[in-house]
Design an enzyme around this catalytic site. Structure first.
Site, short mmCIF file in Angstrom:
data_model
loop_
_atom_site.label_atom_id
_atom_site.label_comp_id
_atom_site.label_asym_id
_atom_site.label_seq_id
_atom_site.Cartn_x
_atom_site.Cartn_y
_atom_site.Cartn_z
N HIS A 147 6.46 6.08 10.92
CA HIS A 147 7.70 5.30 10.76
C HIS A 147 8.94 6.19 10.67
CE1 HIS A 147 6.42 1.19 10.46
NE2 HIS A 147 5.67 1.36 9.39
N GLY A 201 0.82 -1.20 0.00
CA GLY A 201 0.00 0.00 0.00
C GLY A 201 0.86 1.25 0.00
N GLU A 229 5.57 -2.38 12.68
CA GLU A 229 4.32 -2.22 11.93
C GLU A 229 3.11 -2.06 12.84
OE1 GLU A 229 4.33 -1.44 9.01
OE2 GLU A 229 6.27 -2.13 8.29
N HIS A 268 0.36 6.47 8.98
CA HIS A 268 1.13 5.25 9.24
C HIS A 268 2.58 5.41 8.76
CE1 HIS A 268 1.47 0.70 9.42
NE2 HIS A 268 2.51 1.01 8.66
N GLU A 269 2.74 5.88 7.53
CA GLU A 269 4.10 5.99 6.98
C GLU A 269 4.91 7.07 7.68
OE1 GLU A 269 4.86 3.55 5.19
OE2 GLU A 269 2.78 2.92 4.96
N MET A 311 5.24 2.58 1.38
CA MET A 311 6.52 2.20 1.97
C MET A 311 7.20 3.42 2.55
SD MET A 311 8.73 0.05 2.87
CE MET A 311 10.24 0.53 3.70
N GLU A 312 7.67 3.28 3.79
CA GLU A 312 8.15 4.41 4.59
C GLU A 312 9.59 4.82 4.31
OE1 GLU A 312 8.87 0.69 7.24
OE2 GLU A 312 7.34 1.39 5.83
N ASN A 313 10.05 4.71 3.08
CA ASN A 313 11.42 5.14 2.77
C ASN A 313 11.67 6.52 3.38
OD1 ASN A 313 11.52 2.87 0.80
ND2 ASN A 313 10.13 4.20 -0.34
#
Length: 933
Positions: free
Chosen positions: A360, A320, A379, A356-357, A322-324
């Protein structure tokens, strides 16, 4: 000092020519050795030895956005890795997967010493495919304490497999566009450049991207220089160095995207296709990103550590989002919001996923777990606080309560199986890439969020966030284990709040053993007890528990309408005299579902609760009304209470107007539909559900003035969708006429869709289900012309058709990426399997094509876990169990990848379903007949 190897820019042309000679896979210039060694040989181990640690990487990459003469998209690059030797060794192991390593002078790698010693020469190199290593055997030894530099040049395929450095494709204004983008998480950085690809191997990354003029290059750091490469139609973009971080957080994108920007304390940019940005679809994300970042800065009491926050919407993306760190990647549908076609559910999803991201950025990126066996903490935490961040951005939604439906109940469903697993595993049990991928499941995300919410509640949130602050500041730019967090929470809570045991001792019960308890209340005697809750209590538990399946349980409760002081259940059985109830008094335990457990009562208290629901349901908190229904249905499935008692909890629903109880009831009645669609029970179930939902349908017809507008409340809008969906699906004529007429209006005026965005998924499905080929073909045409959220709605609705020929055609499209994107293929199959008319077709299709899907598409394209669980959720006969076991046997050699655990769960669920149907069908039939009369 940073060494920049611009020589690779010239060498890159040679790389491209080499890549055109053959396919990328198999073009190794290093020796390939079979994995026949003993486990004692380090290159046969899946974990890196503790001899070397990275300091920084200097990486140059050049993705080609046009295919070469053999139709291959490639990227070329070089990497200088500076590492420190911790212990003397004559071996360098570094991850590399699907890369062709080469050099102009015939050496695969070059080694330099940066200290006083001389670098030993390289004796031999080879690729160890099973463990994905480049193995470099040295003639001498590296010295402890010394720094060395390893230089490599390589070619990789810019494939469409959604992993590593890959390509995504889309059309804009009739022109095909290519995006070079990345997904390094969890073990795909090694597919982009040779690296120490483990989360504890943090390093600084200096990135240079070479890209076509007119395109934009992005990475974790801010762009600091753009130069033109002489003799080449390309731009060279360099970026500020990253913070010290794990390899899985690296991000790279080359595209012709544009952005919307906001610059306050932190530069925020939302990137997407040009038309999406021009049409304002990035504005909502831009508007909420700043407030959510500020919320988390205050929540953690730690400033955002980067100079910018880029977020980019990608057409093809496996996860969905990604927390790069500094460049967060999203599926388009999760970042972009179009007020013309997006529903309130789409808007909520955008807000919660962004939250959410961004959570992180601190928890996961600033401080990173040492190894993937504790991925749940990363997570689960982000899942929990995403509700807090979204609530701050949209306070009128009351979104924090929805964690009950979206995470707590979802976790219960999986964690009540004997095939569940603890939140934390032993480190040595999670070593292979496929084992790592399996950790990213419902248990890690949803149970993780649920137990952390419970922890925050019993510590109180001020103490919880104080502990987070000391944890994050102590371990900034380092790696931790879960126990480190427990210790910091213990330090700030000690002497302030009474706990029966330490934070670690309490949480170990919830983390190191799978499952959860059902707390049993006897209001006659005051006895309170607990036992391990299993949907199938007769199943054999193969997994031993270090705590004999006992938990330390915080009991929040109320008697009648008065909240009572919390107490702790620290053993199997205890007595609490205040739990005794007399007369019309009722006891309600797990107030607002702050605890991760179910509750059962004595028969008398169940009856008193049911009476209260009938007389005045609003006396009971809305969250607990949802939980009474969910607990009762699941207790009945576990044969703890009669199934008719569970059904009785739905009788009051004809008076209920709130979303959460209705959604809880419909979720649980869905199990009855799954089990009984092909039986005589189906008609009686339809009659009963129609009887209960019709007043809700009429309620929303009234308050929306005959459907002329939508309700103002966020969850009221959700419940309007429920009212229409179930009124139509149970055969309310007025509802079916309504949805069919709306869809027909759209077919007659293609350029004007009269259906409100909130209602589109439901209306599309209802109209296509009741229609024929014309309705399906129109939906398909609209799907092919749609992007993002609207495409998703049509994609699911097309699976609602009753014509099996249409469904078979749709299934066939899932193996053709020009018809259905690879990232969506497994979803389409599951949608079709959810349709009673398509279930058998989908199951036969998966069995027939499993080898092809598994080998040709691979982990980056198909979500095998969701595919298996979605296909098999209706299984309830001996024949289906035999087919499932045969499927397991037939494909045992090729395997099931990330779907391995899901297959075992499917077998367990099917066995439980068979027993449940046999034991309950007659009783359910009689009750439904009586109540629907």
């Amino acid at each position: 000092m940073v060494r920049i190897h611009f020589s690779a820019m010239c060498v890159g042309c040679t790389f491209l020519g080499m890549a055109s000679l053959a396919t990328i896979v198999g073009l190794w210039t290093v020796q390939l050795l079979p994995s026949t060694g003993t486990p004692a040989e380090p290159w046969n181990e899946h974990r890196l030895p503790d001899t070397l640690v990275p300091d920084y990487y200097n990486i140059t990459l050049w993705p080609r956005l046009q295919p070469n003469i053999h139709g291959l998209f490639v990227f070329t690059g070089n990497s200088s890795l500076v590492f420190k030797c911790l212990r003397e060794t004559d071996l360098i192991l570094i991850h590399a997967n699907k890369l062709n390593l080469t050099s102009t002078d015939g050496y695969v790698a070059k080694l330099f010493a940066l200290g006083i010693s001389v670098a030993p020469s390289i004796q031999k190199t080879w690729m160890q495919e099973t463990t994905q290593y480049l193995v470099i055997q040295l003639k001498g030894k590296l010295k402890a304490g010394e720094l060395y530099e390893l230089y490599t040049e390589f070619v990789g395929e810019l494939a469409d497999d959604l992993a590593g450095f890959y390509r995504s494709e889309y059309e804009e204004n009739g022109e095909k566009k290519i995006v070079a983008t990345s997904q390094m998480h969890p073990t795909h950085a090694r597919k982009t450049f040779p690296c120490f690809d483990e989360p504890a191997m943090r390093a600084v990354f200096y990135i240079t991207l070479i890209h076509d003029r007119g395109t934009v290059a992005l990475s974790n750091g801010m762009e600091i220089a753009d130069t033109v490469l002489d003799g080449q139609p390309v731009t060279v973009t360099t970026f500020e160095p990253t913070k010290n971080m794990s390899s899985y957080l690296l991000a790279l994108v080359v595209s012709d995207y544009t952005n919307v920007t906001s610059a306050n304390d932190t530069l925020i940019r939302i990137w997407a296709r040009k038309k999406a940005i021009e049409d304002g679809h990035g504005d909502y994300a831009l508007n909420i990103t700043g407030p959510i970042l500020k919320f988390f800065e205050n929540y953690y009491s730690v400033p955002y550590p980067l100079s910018k926050s880029d977020q980019i919407a990608l057409p093809d993306f496996y996860f969905g989002a990604m927390e790069n760190w500094g460049l967060v990647t999203y599926r388009e549908t999760n970042l972009l919001y179009d007020p013309v076609i997006s529903s309130n559910a789409n808007k909520e999803r955008t807000a919660t996923i962004i939250a959410h991201e961004l959570a992180h950025m601190w928890f996961g990126n600033l401080v990173t777990l040492k190894w993937w066996n504790e991925v749940w903490l990363n997570e689960g935490f982000a899942s929990y606080v995403s509700y807090l961040g979204a609530d701050f951005a949209e306070p009128s939604w009351n979104v924090k309560d929805l964690i009950i439906l979206k995470d707590v109940h979802r976790a219960f469903a999986v964690d009540a199986l004997a095939s569940s697993h603890p939140l934390s595993s032993k480190e040595e049990d999670i070593i292979k890439p496929e084992q790592i991928t399996e950790q990213f499941d419902t248990v890690s995300y949803s149970k993780g969020a649920s137990v952390l919410r419970m922890l925050s509640d019993f510590l109180t949130e001020p103490v919880f966030v104080q502990g987070l602050n000391t944890y994050l500041t102590t371990f900034a730019y380092q790696n931790t284990v879960g126990e480190d967090l427990w210790n910091h929470l213990q330090t700030v809570s000690f002497c302030q709040y009474f706990l029966p045991l330490s934070v670690k001792e309490i949480m170990d019960r919830w983390v190191l053993q799978m499952g959860f308890p059902v707390v049993i209340i006897n209001t006659t005697t005051g006895q309170v007890s607990q036992m391990h809750f299993l949907l199938d209590p007769e199943t054999t538990l193969e997994r031993l528990s270090p705590f004999n399946y006992e938990w330390i349980v915080p009991i929040n409760w109320m008697k009648a309408e008065v909240e009572q002081p919390r107490f702790w259940l620290t053993e199997k059985t205890a007595f609490h005299s205040d739990m005794k109830a007399t007369g019309n008094e009722w006891v309600l335990v797990n107030l607002n579902i702050t605890g991760y457990y179910r509750v059962n009562y004595d028969t008398e208290n169940w009856e008193r609760l049911l009476n209260q629901l009938t007389e005045n349901h609003e006396v009971i908190p809305v969250i607990n009304r949802a939980q009474i229904v969910d607990d009762a249905f699941n207790l009945a499935r576990a044969k703890i209470i009669p199934v008719t008692l569970a059904l009785k909890t739905t009788k009051y629903l004809s008076k209920e107007r709130d979303y959460m109880p209705w959604q809880s009831a419909l979720n649980n009645l869905d199990y009855f539909y799954l089990m009984f669609t092909q039986t005589e029970v189906y008609e009686f179930l339809q009659n009963y559900t129609r009887k209960q939902v019709t007043p809700l349908f009429e309620h929303f017809k009234t308050i929306t003035e005959d459907w002329s507008h939508v309700p103002t409340g966020h969850t009221d809008q959700y419940n309007q969708v429920n009212a229409i969906r179930f009124a139509c699906s149970t055969g309310v004529d007025e509802c079916q006429n309504l949805t069919t007429s709306w869809y027909r209006q759209w077919m007659d005026q293609t350029n004007h869709n009269p259906i409100h965005p909130n209602l589109r998924s439901t209306v599309y499905c209802s109209a296509i289900a009741s229609g024929g080929g014309d309705e399906w073909d129109f939906g398909w045409l609209m799907f092919k012309n749609a992007i993002g959220i609207e495409a998703d709605k049509l994609m699911s609705a097309l699976a609602c058709a009753k014509d099996t020929k249409l469904l078979e055609r749709y299934l066939g499209y899932t193996l053709d990426a020009s018809m259905i994107r690879k990232q969506d293929a497994s979803s389409v199959i599951v949608y079709i399997a959810s349709n009673p008319d398509g279930q058998t077709l989908a199951w036969d299709f998966v069995r027939r094509n499993w080898v092809y899907m598994f080998t040709e598409y691979g982990v980056g394209s198909f979500n095998f876990a969701s595919l298996i669980s979605g296909i098999t959720k209706t299984f309830s006969t001996e024949s289906e169990l035999e087919q499932l076991l045969q499927f397991k046997s037939d494909n045992s050699e090729i395997g099931f990848g990330s779907g391995t655990a899901a297959l075992e769960q499917a077998i367990e669920k099917t066995k439980a379903n068979i027993k449940w149907v046999a034991e309950n069908q007659r009783e359910i039939t009689d009750w439904l007949m009586a109540e629907s009369a």
